[in-house]
Structures are given as C-alpha cells and as structure tokens.
Design a protein around this motif. Structure first.
Motif, PDB file in Angstrom:
ATOM      1  N   VAL A  48       0.876  -1.139  -0.050  1.00 50.68           N
ATOM      2  CA  VAL A  48       0.051  -0.191   0.028  1.00 50.68           C
ATOM      3  C   VAL A  48       0.777   1.373  -0.095  1.00 50.68           C
ATOM      4  CG1 VAL A  48      -1.869   1.541   1.340  1.00 50.68           C
ATOM      5  CG2 VAL A  48      -2.000  -0.926   1.117  1.00 50.68           C
ATOM      6  N   VAL A  49       0.398   2.127  -0.956  1.00 47.88           N
ATOM      7  CA  VAL A  49       1.413   3.435  -1.151  1.00 47.88           C
ATOM      8  C   VAL A  49       0.576   4.583  -0.711  1.00 47.88           C
ATOM      9  CG1 VAL A  49       2.834   4.806  -2.345  1.00 47.88           C
ATOM     10  CG2 VAL A  49       2.712   2.374  -2.782  1.00 47.88           C
ATOM     11  N   GLY A  50       0.761   5.115   0.397  1.00 48.69           N
ATOM     12  CA  GLY A  50      -0.030   6.372   1.147  1.00 48.69           C
ATOM     13  C   GLY A  50      -0.368   6.168   2.553  1.00 48.69           C
ATOM     14  N   PRO A  51      -1.137   6.980   3.061  1.00 53.71           N
ATOM     15  CA  PRO A  51      -1.587   6.623   4.284  1.00 53.71           C
ATOM     16  C   PRO A  51      -2.684   5.713   4.331  1.00 53.71           C
ATOM     17  CG  PRO A  51      -1.837   9.293   3.607  1.00 53.71           C
ATOM     18  CD  PRO A  51      -1.495   8.272   2.520  1.00 53.71           C
ATOM     19  N   SER A  52      -2.453   4.578   5.530  1.00 55.13           N
ATOM     20  CA  SER A  52      -3.450   3.648   5.269  1.00 55.13           C
ATOM     21  C   SER A  52      -3.985   3.222   6.482  1.00 55.13           C
ATOM     22  CB  SER A  52      -2.220   2.440   4.930  1.00 55.13           C
ATOM     23  OG  SER A  52      -1.320   2.103   5.982  1.00 55.13           O
ATOM     24  N   GLY A  53      -3.508   3.770   7.757  1.00 62.28           N
ATOM     25  CA  GLY A  53      -4.090   3.065   8.980  1.00 62.28           C
ATOM     26  C   GLY A  53      -3.725   1.634   9.180  1.00 62.28           C
ATOM     27  N   PRO A  54      -4.283   0.973   9.976  1.00 67.48           N
ATOM     28  CA  PRO A  54      -3.960  -0.571  10.032  1.00 67.48           C
ATOM     29  C   PRO A  54      -4.350  -1.221   8.966  1.00 67.48           C
ATOM     30  CG  PRO A  54      -5.436   0.357  11.850  1.00 67.48           C
ATOM     31  CD  PRO A  54      -5.416   1.392  10.959  1.00 67.48           C
ATOM     32  N   VAL A  55      -3.356  -2.274   8.722  1.00 67.85           N
ATOM     33  CA  VAL A  55      -3.369  -3.111   7.477  1.00 67.85           C
ATOM     34  C   VAL A  55      -3.273  -4.704   7.761  1.00 67.85           C
ATOM     35  CG1 VAL A  55      -2.766  -1.412   5.657  1.00 67.85           C
ATOM     36  CG2 VAL A  55      -1.061  -2.705   6.615  1.00 67.85           C
ATOM     37  N   PRO A  56      -3.659  -5.495   7.038  1.00 66.55           N
ATOM     38  CA  PRO A  56      -3.777  -7.049   7.405  1.00 66.55           C
ATOM     39  C   PRO A  56      -1.926  -7.268   7.696  1.00 66.55           C
ATOM     40  CG  PRO A  56      -5.455  -6.756   5.989  1.00 66.55           C
ATOM     41  CD  PRO A  56      -4.620  -5.218   6.022  1.00 66.55           C
ATOM     42  N   ALA A  57      -1.522  -8.377   8.289  1.00 63.36           N
ATOM     43  CA  ALA A  57      -0.333  -8.754   8.588  1.00 63.36           C
ATOM     44  C   ALA A  57       0.269  -9.170   7.137  1.00 63.36           C
ATOM     45  CB  ALA A  57      -0.530  -9.886   9.489  1.00 63.36           C
ATOM     46  N   GLY A  58       1.333  -8.677   6.754  1.00 61.79           N
ATOM     47  CA  GLY A  58       2.175  -9.021   5.773  1.00 61.79           C
ATOM     48  C   GLY A  58       2.121  -8.043   4.737  1.00 61.79           C
ATOM     49  N   VAL A  59       1.104  -6.994   4.733  1.00 59.63           N
ATOM     50  CA  VAL A  59       0.960  -5.998   3.697  1.00 59.63           C
ATOM     51  C   VAL A  59       2.045  -4.980   4.175  1.00 59.63           C
ATOM     52  CG1 VAL A  59      -0.497  -4.213   3.005  1.00 59.63           C
ATOM     53  CG2 VAL A  59      -1.609  -6.471   3.671  1.00 59.63           C
ATOM     54  N   LEU A  60       2.887  -4.658   3.119  1.00 61.11           N
ATOM     55  CA  LEU A  60       3.863  -3.432   3.153  1.00 61.11           C
ATOM     56  C   LEU A  60       3.169  -2.092   3.173  1.00 61.11           C
ATOM     57  CD1 LEU A  60       6.720  -5.305   1.563  1.00 61.11           C
ATOM     58  CD2 LEU A  60       6.245  -5.261   3.830  1.00 61.11           C
ATOM     59  N   VAL A  61       3.723  -1.073   3.808  1.00 64.71           N
ATOM     60  CA  VAL A  61       3.290   0.329   3.518  1.00 64.71           C
ATOM     61  C   VAL A  61       4.555   1.101   3.297  1.00 64.71           C
ATOM     62  CG1 VAL A  61       2.126   2.297   4.678  1.00 64.71           C
ATOM     63  CG2 VAL A  61       1.265  -0.092   5.201  1.00 64.71           C
ATOM     64  N   PRO A  87       6.221 -12.224 -11.754  1.00 62.12           N
ATOM     65  CA  PRO A  87       6.428 -11.368 -12.818  1.00 62.12           C
ATOM     66  C   PRO A  87       5.329 -10.657 -13.344  1.00 62.12           C
ATOM     67  CG  PRO A  87       5.521 -13.596 -13.319  1.00 62.12           C
ATOM     68  CD  PRO A  87       5.833 -13.674 -11.828  1.00 62.12           C
ATOM     69  N   THR A  88       4.361 -10.772 -12.850  1.00 59.23           N
ATOM     70  CA  THR A  88       3.128  -9.576 -12.799  1.00 59.23           C
ATOM     71  C   THR A  88       2.823  -8.804 -11.591  1.00 59.23           C
ATOM     72  OG1 THR A  88       1.370 -11.111 -12.661  1.00 59.23           O
ATOM     73  CG2 THR A  88       2.357 -10.875 -14.938  1.00 59.23           C
ATOM     74  N   VAL A  89       2.189  -7.639 -11.837  1.00 61.34           N
ATOM     75  CA  VAL A  89       1.634  -6.798 -10.750  1.00 61.34           C
ATOM     76  C   VAL A  89       0.548  -6.103 -10.898  1.00 61.34           C
ATOM     77  CG1 VAL A  89       3.176  -4.836 -11.616  1.00 61.34           C
ATOM     78  CG2 VAL A  89       2.353  -4.966  -9.284  1.00 61.34           C
ATOM     79  N   ALA A  90      -0.416  -6.174 -10.059  1.00 65.88           N
ATOM     80  CA  ALA A  90      -1.601  -5.632 -10.212  1.00 65.88           C
ATOM     81  C   ALA A  90      -1.386  -4.136  -9.759  1.00 65.88           C
ATOM     82  CB  ALA A  90      -2.878  -6.281  -9.416  1.00 65.88           C
ATOM     83  N   LEU A  91      -1.805  -2.999 -10.395  1.00 63.09           N
ATOM     84  CA  LEU A  91      -1.502  -1.711 -10.080  1.00 63.09           C
ATOM     85  C   LEU A  91      -3.068  -1.202  -9.986  1.00 63.09           C
ATOM     86  CD1 LEU A  91       0.423   0.658  -9.471  1.00 63.09           C
ATOM     87  CD2 LEU A  91       0.282   1.209 -12.039  1.00 63.09           C
ATOM     88  N   LEU A  92      -3.383  -0.977  -8.706  1.00 59.37           N
ATOM     89  CA  LEU A  92      -4.742  -0.510  -8.448  1.00 59.37           C
ATOM     90  C   LEU A  92      -5.067   0.805  -7.466  1.00 59.37           C
ATOM     91  CD1 LEU A  92      -5.586  -4.314  -7.204  1.00 59.37           C
ATOM     92  CD2 LEU A  92      -6.213  -3.288  -9.307  1.00 59.37           C
ATOM     93  N   ALA A  93      -6.051   1.563  -7.744  1.00 61.97           N
ATOM     94  CA  ALA A  93      -6.365   2.459  -6.876  1.00 61.97           C
ATOM     95  C   ALA A  93      -6.953   1.724  -5.711  1.00 61.97           C
ATOM     96  CB  ALA A  93      -7.497   3.350  -7.479  1.00 61.97           C
ATOM     97  N   ALA A  94      -6.954   2.649  -4.477  1.00 60.24           N
ATOM     98  CA  ALA A  94      -7.265   2.008  -3.310  1.00 60.24           C
ATOM     99  C   ALA A  94      -8.966   2.156  -3.032  1.00 60.24           C
ATOM    100  CB  ALA A  94      -6.451   2.533  -2.094  1.00 60.24           C
ATOM    101  N   ASP A  95      -9.363   2.906  -4.009  1.00 56.67           N
ATOM    102  CA  ASP A  95     -11.015   3.225  -3.805  1.00 56.67           C
ATOM    103  C   ASP A  95     -11.811   2.804  -4.784  1.00 56.67           C
ATOM    104  OD1 ASP A  95      -9.949   4.490  -6.057  1.00 56.67           O
ATOM    105  OD2 ASP A  95     -10.883   6.587  -5.912  1.00 56.67           O
ATOM    106  N   LEU A  96     -11.536   1.275  -4.891  1.00 50.46           N
ATOM    107  CA  LEU A  96     -12.442   0.450  -5.871  1.00 50.46           C
ATOM    108  C   LEU A  96     -13.140  -0.680  -4.814  1.00 50.46           C
ATOM    109  CD1 LEU A  96      -9.376  -0.507  -8.336  1.00 50.46           C
ATOM    110  CD2 LEU A  96     -11.202   1.386  -8.795  1.00 50.46           C
ATOM    111  N   PRO A  97     -13.985  -0.200  -4.247  1.00 45.53           N
ATOM    112  CA  PRO A  97     -14.846  -0.980  -3.378  1.00 45.53           C
ATOM    113  C   PRO A  97     -15.530  -2.148  -3.886  1.00 45.53           C
ATOM    114  CG  PRO A  97     -16.111   0.895  -3.638  1.00 45.53           C
ATOM    115  CD  PRO A  97     -14.832   1.283  -4.460  1.00 45.53           C
ATOM    116  N   LEU A  98     -15.894  -2.240  -5.265  1.00 45.65           N
ATOM    117  CA  LEU A  98     -16.316  -3.358  -5.735  1.00 45.65           C
ATOM    118  C   LEU A  98     -15.356  -4.141  -6.677  1.00 45.65           C
ATOM    119  CD1 LEU A  98     -19.264  -0.907  -7.645  1.00 45.65           C
ATOM    120  CD2 LEU A  98     -19.259  -1.870  -5.002  1.00 45.65           C
ATOM    121  N   LEU A  99     -14.410  -3.993  -6.387  1.00 46.77           N
ATOM    122  CA  LEU A  99     -13.256  -4.829  -7.108  1.00 46.77           C
ATOM    123  C   LEU A  99     -13.093  -6.270  -6.215  1.00 46.77           C
ATOM    124  CD1 LEU A  99     -10.889  -5.173  -9.169  1.00 46.77           C
ATOM    125  CD2 LEU A  99      -9.268  -4.994  -7.148  1.00 46.77           C
ATOM    126  N   THR A 100     -13.442  -7.510  -7.189  1.00 45.39           N
ATOM    127  CA  THR A 100     -13.491  -8.751  -6.566  1.00 45.39           C
ATOM    128  C   THR A 100     -12.060  -9.498  -6.908  1.00 45.39           C
ATOM    129  OG1 THR A 100     -14.505  -9.552  -8.482  1.00 45.39           O
ATOM    130  CG2 THR A 100     -15.828  -8.766  -6.556  1.00 45.39           C
TER     131      THR A 100
END
Length: 199
Positions: A48-61, A87-100
């Motif tokens: 996660v890049v940016g202010p995040s607050g608490p995140v699950p274990a293992g997530v880097l900020v 080899p691949t990376v998902a590049l995602l906005a953090a404001d996609l609440p409907l992403l599955t």
C-alpha cells in the motif's frame, strides 16, 4: 496463472470529498482499502502506497517521494519494495470498493494469454481504467524509465496515462455478473452508489 504482486495507491487529496482519508471510507461496512486488499489476498506480495491506517499482517506500507508526488511516483515507490520476483503486478487504486478476486483474475488471464505489457478494464464509456489493471513487471519498470527520461529524470507529478505511451495494452470489458469492478469513488455520491451495489 503466473504469480503476481499487488500495489495499491492510497494517496491523493480527495478534494471532491473535502480532503478526507478516502480509502478509509467504509462501503458495505468495510474501508475501501480493505476491500481492495481482500480482492488481491492471493497475491505473493501486497504493498500500500500512502496513508493507510491499520493493514492486515504481511501488507507493506510506504509513501511516494516526495509525499503528494502523484500516482506515478507512488507506483515507483511501491515497486521499490517488491521482493518476490513475481512476473506480474496488479496496479490498483485503493478506492475500488467493488473490485473482486474474480475481476482481478480476469485481468491476469487476459495478460497471460497475450504478449501485451498490461491489461486493464474499459468502463461503460470505453475509457481505460488505468488504475484497475495488471502489468508485466518488466513492462511497468520500462514504462517508468521511459517516462522519467522524458521528464528530466523524475516522475513526480506525472499522469498515469504517461505510463501507457509505448506500452501495448490489452483492453478488457467486464462481462461478469454484478457491479463493475472498475468503479472508483471520487465523490460522496459515488460512495452512495457503491453502497447500493453492495446491498
């Protein structure tokens, strides 16, 4: 499918929401950031890049340099933390609440089946949703290098569309059931619409 990493961009001024911490806004009872993190729970690494607050274990900020440098600078900061060799990376906005998870898998399959540098969704008006996509890591690093070279060695303030110059893009239309996974929340009205989709 090949393994992948995920970089979530959680910065931005959220001016149309009065400057609130937009990724922390709840949709369906959960912060948008956490909903996106859940959609990529199977990633080898999550950053996660940016202010995040608490995140699950293992997530880097981390933060972009300079803070407020924009989504491309944030992308570079996120890539700098990756260590898995995926080899691949998902590049995602953090404001996609409907992403599955399935919507991410659709993009990953589309990229795996092609020689393209990235795959992203098209919205209902045929516009590329550049921060709802999956990249070959080598293509994304090359795109960052090209953009920095064009801008005198920096990507501070660069627009995301600048990354696509010279990149072959696989455009994917969402045909699954349910709400569009690329729907992002820039306004209070967007949040209300997302809430309706999640009920």
């Amino acid at each position: 499918m090949t393994g992948y990493a995920a970089v979530l961009l959680a910065g931005g001024a959220a001016r149309r929401m009065g400057g609130v911490d937009k990724p922390a806004r709840p949709v369906g009872g959960r912060p948008m950031l956490h909903r996106v993190l859940a959609a990529v729970a199977d990633a080898d690494e999550r950053v996660v890049v940016g202010p995040s607050g608490p995140v699950p274990a293992g997530v880097l900020v981390t933060r972009e340099d300079p803070p407020g440098g924009g989504p491309v600078a944030a992308t570079a900061a996120g890539l700098a933390l990756l260590r898995s060799g995926a080899p691949t990376v998902a590049l995602l906005a953090a404001d996609l609440p409907l992403l599955t998870a399935e919507a991410v898998a659709v993009l990953r399959r589309a990229l795996d089946a092609s020689a393209d540098g990235m795959a992203c969704y098209l919205d209902g008006d045929g516009r590329r949703q550049q921060l709802c996509g999956v990249w070959r890591l080598s293509a994304l690093r090359a795109a960052l290098d090209r953009l920095a070279a064009r801008r005198g060695g920096t990507v501070d303030g660069a627009p995301v569309r600048g990354l696509l110059a010279g990149t072959t893009v696989r455009e994917v239309a969402w045909s699954g059931a349910g709400a569009p996974p690329w729907f992002d929340c820039d306004t209070d009205e967007d949040v209300r619409r997302a809430e309706e989709w999640t009920t």
